[in-house]
Structures are given as structure tokens and as C-alpha cells.
Design an enzyme around this catalytic site. Structure first.
Site, PDB file in Angstrom:
ATOM      1  N   GLU A 440       0.827  -1.222   0.000  1.00 31.58           N
ATOM      2  CA  GLU A 440       0.000   0.000   0.000  1.00 31.58           C
ATOM      3  C   GLU A 440       0.852   1.260   0.000  1.00 31.58           C
ATOM      4  OE1 GLU A 440      -2.943  -1.128  -1.215  1.00 31.58           O
ATOM      5  OE2 GLU A 440      -2.694   1.004  -0.979  1.00 31.58           O
TER       6      GLU A 440
HETATM    7  C1  LIG Z   1       2.201  -9.804   0.233  1.00 26.99           C
HETATM    8  C2  LIG Z   1       1.999  -8.687  -0.747  1.00 26.99           C
HETATM    9  C3  LIG Z   1       0.713  -8.349  -1.128  1.00 26.99           C
HETATM   10  C4  LIG Z   1       0.511  -7.316  -2.072  1.00 26.99           C
HETATM   11  N1  LIG Z   1      -0.766  -7.049  -2.515  1.00 26.99           N
HETATM   12  C5  LIG Z   1      -0.918  -6.194  -3.572  1.00 26.99           C
HETATM   13  C6  LIG Z   1      -2.206  -6.060  -4.208  1.00 26.99           C
HETATM   14  O1  LIG Z   1      -3.207  -6.657  -3.789  1.00 26.99           O
HETATM   15  N2  LIG Z   1      -2.295  -5.253  -5.304  1.00 26.99           N
HETATM   16  C7  LIG Z   1      -1.206  -4.578  -5.801  1.00 26.99           C
HETATM   17  O2  LIG Z   1      -1.353  -3.871  -6.785  1.00 26.99           O
HETATM   18  N3  LIG Z   1       0.007  -4.677  -5.211  1.00 26.99           N
HETATM   19  C8  LIG Z   1       0.185  -5.479  -4.119  1.00 26.99           C
HETATM   20  N4  LIG Z   1       1.423  -5.611  -3.533  1.00 26.99           N
HETATM   21  C9  LIG Z   1       2.536  -4.829  -4.052  1.00 26.99           C
HETATM   22  C10 LIG Z   1       3.036  -3.765  -3.074  1.00 26.99           C
HETATM   23  O3  LIG Z   1       2.110  -2.722  -2.984  1.00 26.99           O
HETATM   24  C11 LIG Z   1       4.441  -3.337  -3.554  1.00 26.99           C
HETATM   25  O4  LIG Z   1       5.307  -4.401  -3.238  1.00 26.99           O
HETATM   26  C12 LIG Z   1       4.904  -2.053  -2.902  1.00 26.99           C
HETATM   27  O5  LIG Z   1       4.141  -0.962  -3.351  1.00 26.99           O
HETATM   28  C13 LIG Z   1       6.391  -1.756  -3.179  1.00 26.99           C
HETATM   29  O6  LIG Z   1       6.726  -1.911  -4.519  1.00 26.99           O
HETATM   30  P1  LIG Z   1       7.988  -2.822  -4.904  1.00 26.99           P
HETATM   31  O7  LIG Z   1       7.812  -4.130  -4.242  1.00 26.99           O
HETATM   32  O8  LIG Z   1       8.130  -2.809  -6.360  1.00 26.99           O
HETATM   33  O9  LIG Z   1       9.226  -2.114  -4.226  1.00 26.99           O
HETATM   34  P2  LIG Z   1      10.103  -0.951  -4.882  1.00 26.99           P
HETATM   35  O10 LIG Z   1       9.239   0.080  -5.475  1.00 26.99           O
HETATM   36  O11 LIG Z   1      11.146  -1.574  -5.727  1.00 26.99           O
HETATM   37  O12 LIG Z   1      10.797  -0.333  -3.598  1.00 26.99           O
HETATM   38  C14 LIG Z   1      11.961  -0.897  -2.957  1.00 26.99           C
HETATM   39  C15 LIG Z   1      12.471   0.085  -1.919  1.00 26.99           C
HETATM   40  O13 LIG Z   1      12.830   1.321  -2.551  1.00 26.99           O
HETATM   41  C16 LIG Z   1      12.120   2.410  -1.975  1.00 26.99           C
HETATM   42  N5  LIG Z   1      11.765   3.369  -3.027  1.00 26.99           N
HETATM   43  C17 LIG Z   1      11.233   3.106  -4.238  1.00 26.99           C
HETATM   44  N6  LIG Z   1      11.022   4.245  -4.925  1.00 26.99           N
HETATM   45  C18 LIG Z   1      11.400   5.254  -4.134  1.00 26.99           C
HETATM   46  C19 LIG Z   1      11.418   6.674  -4.253  1.00 26.99           C
HETATM   47  N7  LIG Z   1      10.959   7.300  -5.348  1.00 26.99           N
HETATM   48  N8  LIG Z   1      11.921   7.405  -3.227  1.00 26.99           N
HETATM   49  C20 LIG Z   1      12.352   6.795  -2.108  1.00 26.99           C
HETATM   50  N9  LIG Z   1      12.353   5.464  -1.929  1.00 26.99           N
HETATM   51  C21 LIG Z   1      11.877   4.700  -2.918  1.00 26.99           C
HETATM   52  C22 LIG Z   1      10.894   1.805  -1.326  1.00 26.99           C
HETATM   53  O14 LIG Z   1      10.418   2.592  -0.247  1.00 26.99           O
HETATM   54  C23 LIG Z   1      11.422   0.443  -0.871  1.00 26.99           C
HETATM   55  O15 LIG Z   1      12.017   0.550   0.386  1.00 26.99           O
HETATM   56  C24 LIG Z   1       1.630  -6.605  -2.576  1.00 26.99           C
HETATM   57  C25 LIG Z   1       2.926  -6.944  -2.158  1.00 26.99           C
HETATM   58  C26 LIG Z   1       3.130  -7.981  -1.274  1.00 26.99           C
HETATM   59  C27 LIG Z   1       4.524  -8.346  -0.881  1.00 26.99           C
END
Ligand SMILES: Cc1cc2nc3c(=O)[nH]c(=O)nc-3n(C[C@H](O)[C@H](O)[C@H](O)COP(=O)(O)OP(=O)(O)OC[C@H]3O[C@@H](n4cnc5c(N)ncnc54)[C@H](O)[C@@H]3O)c2cc1C
Length: 598
Positions: A440
Site C-alpha cells: 500500500e
Molecule cells: C504480500 C503482498 C501483497 C501485495 N498485494 C498487492 C495487491 O493486492 N495489489 C497490488 O497492486 N500490489 C500489491 N502488492 C505490491 C506492493 O504494494 C508493492 O510491493 C509495494 O508498493 C512496493 O513496490 P515494490 O515491491 O516494487 O518495491 P520498490 O518500489 O522496488 O521499492 C523498494 C524500496 O525502494 C524504496 N523506493 C522506491 N522508490 C522510491 C522513491 N521514489 N523514493 C524513495 N524510496 C523509494 C521503497 O520505499 C522500498 O524501500 C503486494 C505486495 C506484497 C509483498
């Protein structure tokens, strides 16, 4: 060990005395229900969660969700639990009454979400996401779409999902590539891959309504070119019956650290020509619509953080009362006591208890601000509450879940070696809680939202109003008399620290946004720490008034509330001052080492 007991008395106290339930209940739409009616719902729901849902928590963690040839199998008892949840109406208490929901305000819903997450965090994802999807459709879909989907989603026959994330589009939602091409009949064909979709496939409802973000061929880049579509797993015939299977398949599910029985799915759209989707509203406005669901989900995630942490706290208390180990300092050699008698164990328990109570108060207040921001009859008041809701949402999401992880970790510490052994079940809370700061919008993204979009709201008036409110409370705390001087002084110091950090962010956000971004996460922590302390200190003031009267039936609850608040003000509030340095240090040392030298 009792699995979970809903803290109904504290929930009611917070609703009535900190979260403006009276104001919400006086609004026309909700005026049919009294505060006592809401309290009765809490009692009933607490009983259901404790008796029906909570006992399944450990078993559902052990079994987990399984992927079998494109189908997802949930633990065997989930179907019965879902049926009972829907029959009792706990999946739909906040859904619009005209489509069969309970029509209750968000603030009354917050404790119910807390109980559900505490009882079984994995299971709570299904009603949680469906509630968010219902709210989004109710806000933005046309009447035909609402009539087709809402009644069955509200009854629990169908569920809802939220499809944002893709392999190359996580925090940066604007990078998504899923394509939507318009057909002659007005529908769209959707193709692409979505990952991490919670309950994207499962065996608990006869249909699944995916809300999918995608891009039309000529859409502008980034978030301005995103549209939102309804993509049902089974197409729906004109008479409402289920038609053909749509072109969306679950390719796999993830093996996870926690919430193991919430299936986290990779969904493939359009492997056979395109999944049929129906546009919500207008093209390119999908991000705006999806924010309705995302804001709902951010509050819900913050509240889940509180619920899971409370369950961990309850188990830690039981363990500390039962586990006999060591003797009190100065006692005879043969005197052994339960560990709750040791000062350091009390420190851990009070830290957990006060953090849970503070984050509960913050979340419920956030819920009330949403209700009053939507429905207050006075326009200026409506705007004031709306701003408060917007300001608090990233803090509720991030601070409550960061603190929740801390609480679950401390609970493991209270268990000692047995905390590290899965058999006791205490580690599951930490594993289930650990996802809350990630999804989220990660907590890092929440912090950026707070400093970049929320502090400047209304020209800074909402944050200023909060700072003033907190400052003014210190005198009331001091007036509580003996023993409260230190709490009042700490509240003043912490507010001064918060104010200093806030003005620094305002100033540097304009001069050099990277400097401000470097301090975003410590700033959010500072905000949560001080505002959480304010809410507990206010509880102590309210408790004193109630104790001075003679109408309250459980004075010991009020005395304990005061002690908990005082502990927080004396021992946790001073951390605020220590965060100013991190907020105001700027980017220099963060970027001192080039990326390839890490
Ligand atoms: C169990 C689970 C359930 C989920 N359920 C859903 C769902 O129902 N629907 C859905 O759409 N998604 C879902 N997600 C996805 C979830 O919302 C994303 O994993 C989350 O938004 C982070 O994206 P990412 O994993 O690509 O991490 P990344 O975006 O790669 O981030 C990695 C790290 O980099 C940091 N970061 C990234 N960009 C920036 C920035 N611009 N400035 C500073 N820091 C930054 C982040 O804070 C984080 O610490 C789910 C994920 C999991 C693990």
C-alpha cells in the site's frame, strides 16, 4: 493461552473521547444509530472474532494457500469462516445501504477492521480488499456497473481485488505497461502481467472482480495516462448470471514470510486475445479513482498494524504472567516470581501497551476525519476535517505499522528463547505484521507523501492547527497534579522539536527538495511519536474528568489508562527530541559514498 480478546472497552473509550464519534453520529446519514448502538456492534463483533476467527490463526499460517494448476486452494476451514462472516454482515458493515451494506461510518468500521486483522490477518485481506473495491465502485462507477457488481460483492458472493503492481511498476505506479484497447462495443481488451495481487485467485467466492490499472494506446506517459477497468474473472450476463470465463489466469502464487494463507498472485491478462474489461469513468483518470481505494487501504493497513500488534501484546502479557523466572532484586534466594514482576519486563509490556493505544487512537481519529471530511454539513468544517484526514493518512499507515513491527518484535523478546520457537505462535504475529510497512505504498513513500503533499495542504494551516492543539494540552496535563509535571514538560519539549523539524522541512523543501526528502522518514516518526503522545495525554485528561464524576463503571480502566499515558509521556516522548537531528541533517552524508562504492 487465550487466542485474542477484542479490547472493546478501550475501543469504545477512543471512539467516544478521542475520535469524535458523537460528531459523526450527529450527521443525518448516521443519526439513526446512537453511540450505544455502535458499542453493541463492537461487543458482538468482538465475540465473533474471538470465537470464530481467532482460533484459526495458527492453523491457517501452517497450511497456507496452495496453487494447483491455475486454481488457488485456501485452508479448508476458510469457506465456512467466510460464509459465517458474510452472514453476520462483518464483511459489509461500511458498504452503501442502498446496495445491501450496513452503511456505517468509517470511524465505526475502524475497530471492526482492527479485530479482524488481529483475529486472522491473512483472512482479513479478503473482506478488506472487497470493501475497498466496493467503496471505489460506489464513488466512481456508473449506475449500471454499480447495479451489476455491488450487491454481489457486498453480499460476499463475489470478491474484489486491486491490480496496480507490475514487475517494472512497484512504488512507481506510473511505469505500468498493461495495455487496454477499445473494442467496437465500448468494452476494452486488457493484456499484461500484474504481480503480488492479493486474493487475485481463490476458492471462496463464485466470481472475482478485478479492478485493473492499464494504459490505452495513445495515453500520455506516467500517472496521467492510466485508466481503470473492471475485469471480472467470469463475465456477467445481462440477467446477472455468470457467463464465460474471462481471459485472466493465475500463473503462480508467492511463498511468503507471513500472511501465508492470503494468496499473493501473479495474474496474466490476455494470453488468449485479451481479457474483457469495462472502463470506470473516463480514460486517463484511473489514478484519481484508484486513490479512493488506496486511501481506504492505507487506513486499513495502519489499523491492521494496530490489530496484529495488540494480539502480540496480549500474548506477551499472558506469557509474562505465567513464566516464573528469577527473583526480585533484594528478595530471598528461594523466592521465584513470574517475569512480569521484573522492571525490564514491565518496561517492555508498557512500551507495547502504550504504542498500541496511541496508534489505535490515531487510526480511529483518522477514520472520523474521513467521515466528517465527506459529510459535515458545514463547508468550512468539511474542508478542515478533509485536510486533517489527508494529513493523518500517511502517518496512520506508516507510523502504526512501524510501531506494530516493533511491538511484535518486543513480544518475541518477552517470550525469551520460546519467542524464537514457532510452536508458541508469537513469531507469527511478527511475520504477519512485517508486510504492513511494505504494501500500500511503502512507509518510505508515505513519508515523502507527508512532507511533499500533506504538510503544504491549505498553506500549512492543518499542520499548524495540530501543533497548536498539542501545545495547548501541556497546561491541562500539568493541571492533573502530582506526578504529571514531567509529562507536561516532555510534551512541551516534544512539540517544540516537532515544530522545529516542521519549519525546517518547509524551508528546505523549497530550497532543495532532496534535503527535505532525506529527512522524510525521521520526520514521519517524529510526527507519530508526538501526536501519539498527545492522544494518550488527552486520554489521561479525559480519564481524570471521568474519575472525578461518578458515572463510570470501571474506574480501574481509567486509572490504568492514565498510567499508560504517563509512561508514554515520561519514557517514549523524549525520543522526539532525538529525531530532530536526523530530520535536519540534509542529504550530504547520504550521498557522500558513490553508489558503486557501497
Ligand atoms: C504480500 C503482498 C501483497 C501485495 N498485494 C498487492 C495487491 O493486492 N495489489 C497490488 O497492486 N500490489 C500489491 N502488492 C505490491 C506492493 O504494494 C508493492 O510491493 C509495494 O508498493 C512496493 O513496490 P515494490 O515491491 O516494487 O518495491 P520498490 O518500489 O522496488 O521499492 C523498494 C524500496 O525502494 C524504496 N523506493 C522506491 N522508490 C522510491 C522513491 N521514489 N523514493 C524513495 N524510496 C523509494 C521503497 O520505499 C522500498 O524501500 C503486494 C505486495 C506484497 C509483498
Amino acid at each position: 493461552m487465550s487466542e485474542y480478546s477484542a479490547p472493546v472497552r478501550d475501543m469504545r473509550f477512543v471512539l467516544e473521547h478521542l475520535a469524535h464519534l458523537d460528531d459523526v453520529a450527529s450527521i443525518d446519514e448516521w443519526s439513526h444509530a446512537s453511540v450505544d448502538d455502535f458499542a453493541a456492534v463492537l461487543e458482538e463483533s468482538g465475540k465473533f472474532m474471538a470465537e470464530v476467527v481467532a482460533p484459526t490463526n495458527a492453523e491457517s499460517d501452517r497450511i497456507g494457500a496452495k496453487w494447483v494448476d491455475g486454481e488457488v486452494v485456501t485452508p479448508p476451514f476458510f469457506a465456512d469462516m467466510w460464509r459465517k462472516t458474510c452472514e453476520a454482515g462483518w464483511n459489509s458493515v461500511g458498504a452503501p445501504a442502498e446496495y445491501g451494506g450496513g452503511g456505517m461510518p468509517t470511524v465505526a468500521l475502524t475497530p471492526l477492521s482492527e479485530m479482524l486483522a488481529a483475529a486472522n490477518a491473512s483472512f482479513s485481506m479478503l473482506p478488506g480488499l472487497t470493501t475497498g473495491a466496493v467503496e471505489m465502485l460506489d464513488a466512481w462507477a456508473d449506475d449500471e456497473q454499480k447495479n451489476t457488481y455491488l450487491p454481489k460483492m457486498i453480499s460476499g458472493e463475489w470478491s474484489g481485488t486491486m491490480n496496480l503492481t507490475e514487475p517494472e511498476a512497484g512504488s512507481d505506479v506510473g511505469a505500468l505497461r498493461t495495455a487496454a484497447v477499445k473494442q467496437d462495443d465500448g468494452s476494452y481488451l486488457i493484456s499484461g502481467t500484474k504481480i503480488y495481487i492479493s486474493f487475485g485467485e481463490h476458492d471462496l467466492t463464485e466470481n472475482i472482480i478485478h479492478l485493473v490499472l492499464a494504459r490505452t494506446p495513445d495515453a500520455p506517459p506516467g500517472t496521467k495516462g492510466i485508466s481503470c477497468f473492471i475485469v471480472p474473472k467470469f463475465l456477467v450476463n445481462e440477467d446477472g448470471s455468470l457467463g464465460e470465463r474471462n481471459d485472466v489466469t493465475c500463473v503462480s502464487i508467492e511463498h511468503k514470510l507471513g500472511i501465508t494463507s492470503s494468496p499473493t498472485c501473479v495474474l496474466s491478462f490476455g494470453e488468449n486475445g485479451g481479457a474483457v474489461g469495462y472502463l470506470i469513468g473516463e480514460e486517463n483518470r484511473g489514478m484519481k479513482y484508484m486513490f479512493t481505494m488506496m486511501n481506504n487501504a492505507r487506513l486499513a493497513v495502519g489499523i491492521a498494524g494496530v490489530g496484529i500488534a495488540d494480539r502480540a501484546y496480549q500474548h506477551a502479557v499472558q506469557w509474562a504472567q505465567d513464566r516464573v523466572q528469577g527473583r526480585p532484586i533484594g528478595a530471598a534466594a528461594d523466592v521465584n516470581v513470574p517475569i512480569i514482576e521484573h522492571a525490564d519486563v514491565r518496561r517492555m509490556l508498557l512500551t507495547m501497551r502504550s504504542q498500541v493505544e496511541a496508534s489505535r487512537a490515531l487510526s480511529y481519529l483518522n477514520g472520523a476525519a474521513i467521515d466528517l471530511g465527506r459529510r459535515h454539513p458545514d463547508e468550512a468544517e468539511r474542508e478542515r476535517w478533509q485536510h486533517l484526514a489527508e494529513l493523518l493518512t500517511p502517518v496512520t499507515k506508516a507510523w502504526s505499522t512501524d510501531v506494530g513491527v516493533e511491538v511484535c518484535s518486543t513480544a518475541i523478546q518477552v517470550f525469551g528463547g520460546m519467542g524464537f520457537i514457532e510452536e508458541t505462535g508469537i513469531a507469527q504475529n511478527w511475520r504477519d505484521e512485517r508486510i504492513q510497512p511494505i504494501y500500500e505504498g511503502t512507509n518510505g513513500i508515505q513519508a515523502l507523501d507527508l512532507i511533499g503533499r500533506k504538510l503544504p495542504l491549505g498553506g500549512g494551516a492543518p499542520i499548524n492547527a495540530l501543533l497548536t492543539q498539542v501545545k495547548e494540552l501541556a497546561d491541562e496535563v500539568e493541571a492533573l497534579g502530582d506526578g504529571w509535571a514531567l509529562s507536561a514538560a516532555n510534551l512541551r519539549d516534544a512539540t517544540a522539536a516537532w515544530e522545529k523539524a516542521t519549519w525546517w522541512i518547509f524551508e528546505h523543501g523549497v530550497q532543495d527538495p532532496v534535503d527535505a526528502a532525506a529527512g522524510a522518514t525521521p520526520y514521519l516518526k517524529l510526527f507519530g511519536t508526538v501526536f501519539g503522545g498527545y492522544l494518550l495525554a488527552r486520554s489521561a485528561v479525559v480519564a481524570a474528568k471521568l474519575l472525578a464524576g461518578d458515572g463510570y463503571d470501571d474506574p480501574r480502566f481509567l486509572e490504568d489508562k492514565q498510567t499508560t499515558a504517563r509512561f508514554y509521556c515520561e519514557q517514549l516522548l523524549p525520543q522526539a527530541g532525538g529525531l530532530v537531528g536526523a530530520v535536519t541533517a540534509g542529504k550530504q552524508s547520504l550521498f557522500g559514498i558513490p553508489a558503486d562504492r557501497f
